[in-house]
Design an enzyme around this catalytic site. Structure first.
Site, PDB file in Angstrom:
ATOM      1  N   CYS A 107       0.811  -1.221   0.000  1.00 35.80           N
ATOM      2  CA  CYS A 107       0.000   0.000   0.000  1.00 35.80           C
ATOM      3  C   CYS A 107       0.844   1.270   0.000  1.00 35.80           C
ATOM      4  O   CYS A 107       0.345   2.342  -0.325  1.00 35.80           O
ATOM      5  CB  CYS A 107      -0.960  -0.004   1.181  1.00 35.80           C
ATOM      6  SG  CYS A 107      -1.934  -1.507   1.315  1.00 35.80           S
ATOM      7  N   HIS A 144      -3.546   6.841   2.563  1.00 37.07           N
ATOM      8  CA  HIS A 144      -3.955   5.512   2.108  1.00 37.07           C
ATOM      9  C   HIS A 144      -5.330   5.202   2.689  1.00 37.07           C
ATOM     10  O   HIS A 144      -5.604   5.481   3.851  1.00 37.07           O
ATOM     11  CB  HIS A 144      -2.928   4.476   2.557  1.00 37.07           C
ATOM     12  CG  HIS A 144      -3.371   3.072   2.345  1.00 37.07           C
ATOM     13  ND1 HIS A 144      -3.894   2.636   1.143  1.00 37.07           N
ATOM     14  CD2 HIS A 144      -3.397   1.992   3.183  1.00 37.07           C
ATOM     15  CE1 HIS A 144      -4.201   1.357   1.250  1.00 37.07           C
ATOM     16  NE2 HIS A 144      -3.922   0.948   2.476  1.00 37.07           N
ATOM     17  N   ASN A 161     -10.186  -0.633   0.296  1.00 38.17           N
ATOM     18  CA  ASN A 161      -8.727  -0.557   0.274  1.00 38.17           C
ATOM     19  C   ASN A 161      -8.221  -1.077  -1.074  1.00 38.17           C
ATOM     20  O   ASN A 161      -8.313  -2.270  -1.347  1.00 38.17           O
ATOM     21  CB  ASN A 161      -8.173  -1.399   1.429  1.00 38.17           C
ATOM     22  CG  ASN A 161      -6.660  -1.347   1.529  1.00 38.17           C
ATOM     23  OD1 ASN A 161      -5.967  -0.921   0.611  1.00 38.17           O
ATOM     24  ND2 ASN A 161      -6.125  -1.813   2.657  1.00 38.17           N
TER      25      ASN A 161
END
Length: 330
Positions: free
Chosen positions: A115, A255, A285
């Site tokens: 990520c 994020h 996500n």
């Protein structure tokens, strides 16, 4: 001699057309819309269509970024793709994108930092340009996480989605672009978030397939504790490296893993939530894609404007973290 200033001169993003809601997940696993929203802030996510690979998502985001920057693919010197869900182990997604774009002059490689990957790629690109080796670099974060999810595991399958975001990185006027960065890793946490099988440690076999070891596995509580601690800390370090303070922040693009983690980071920075990009509700996500998607949407909507101080910050498997402070130049 003055140091070369490097920043983003164009952005683009792409998400699959298929939407999977929490209500649909209620039919697959023992969960509820209420439970998912309360704990994560996620309401829906995008899922790739049959046969749609990571390179397909990356290529669409790349085309939009090139168009936004007003340059053609044959002007690119390098393509960096941050991903943990490549089409295959090799060749790289970046090489496949290079072929799709017909960017024949560009070198190409993938970068694996989960990520945090897009910010790692952004910083890597800036160094190539500051060194004088390259002038125009395409950095893409692209993920096809639905293909590695265990759709019987309610603790992980509700959290992730698919998508891609891209940025064209090049020289900017003096004083603009990337002002400060912070990159880090703690490999002792490697076991908290991974896909155990399919590599050289545990090669693919009938047994690994039976044991569902090719799917994403996560220790949720440990990853959450790490994220809450590192997001704000990394952003503060990048600000300090830029000789700036949280009071200078115009906008934060974090994020998108969990609304509670995002809110915690904003609190640590002393930034109100109206200055923070939040797309976790509609995309979930998307790993390395979440920050470049957030940047593209904020820029195209006019939320991010020239002269704004923008902070991007992420964390991910590895464990890794990365943040950057950017003075927006477009």
């Amino acid at each position: 001699m003055n140091e070369i200033s490097v920043g983003i001169i164009g952005t683009g993003s792409y998400v699959p057309t298929r939407i999977m809601t929490n209500q649909e997940l209620e039919q697959k696993v023992d969960t509820s819309d209420k439970w998912i929203i309360e704990r994560t802030g996620i309401r829906e996510r995008r899922i790739t269509l049959e046969g749609q690979a990571t390179s397909d998502l990356a290529t669409e985001a790349a085309k939009r970024a090139l168009d936004n920057a007003g340059i053609s693919a044959d002007e690119l010197d390098l393509i960096i793709v941050a991903t943990i869900t490549p089409d295959m182990l090799f060749p790289s997604v970046a090489c496949l994108v290079q072929a799709n774009l017909k960017a024949t002059k560009a070198a190409a490689f993938d970068l694996s930092a989960a990520c945090s990957g897009f910010v790692y790629g952004l910083v890597t690109a800036s160094q190539f340009i500051k060194s004088g080796l390259y002038e125009k670099i395409l950095v893409i974060g692209a993920e096809n996480l639905s293909k590695i999810l265990d759709w019987t595991d309610r603790n992980t399958c509700v959290l992730f989605g698919d998508g891609a975001g891209a940025a064209v990185v090049a020289k900017t006027p003096p004083g603009y672009g990337i002002l400060g960065v912070d990159l880090g890793a703690d490999g002792s946490g490697a076991g908290f978030l991974n896909v155990p099988a399919g590599g050289s440690r545990i090669p693919a076999s009938a047994e690994t397939v039976t044991n569902r070891q090719h799917f994403l596995q996560m220790n949720g509580p440990e990853v959450y504790k790490f994220a809450v601690k590192i997001m704000g800390a990394s952003a503060l370090k990048a600000l300090a490296n830029a000789n700036l303070s949280p009071a200078d922040i115009s906008y934060v693009v974090p994020h998108q893993a969990n609304i509670r983690i995002i809110e915690s980071a904003a609190k640590r920075l002393g930034v109100s939530m109206d200055k923070v990009a939040v797309s976790v509700a509609k995309y979930a996500n998307t790993s390395s894609a979440s920050i470049p998607i957030g940047l593209d949407e904020a820029f195209r909507s006019g939320t991010i404007k020239k002269d704004d101080i923008v902070v991007v910050v992420g964390f991910g498997a590895g464990l890794t973290w990365a943040s950057s402070v950017i003075k927006w130049s477009i």
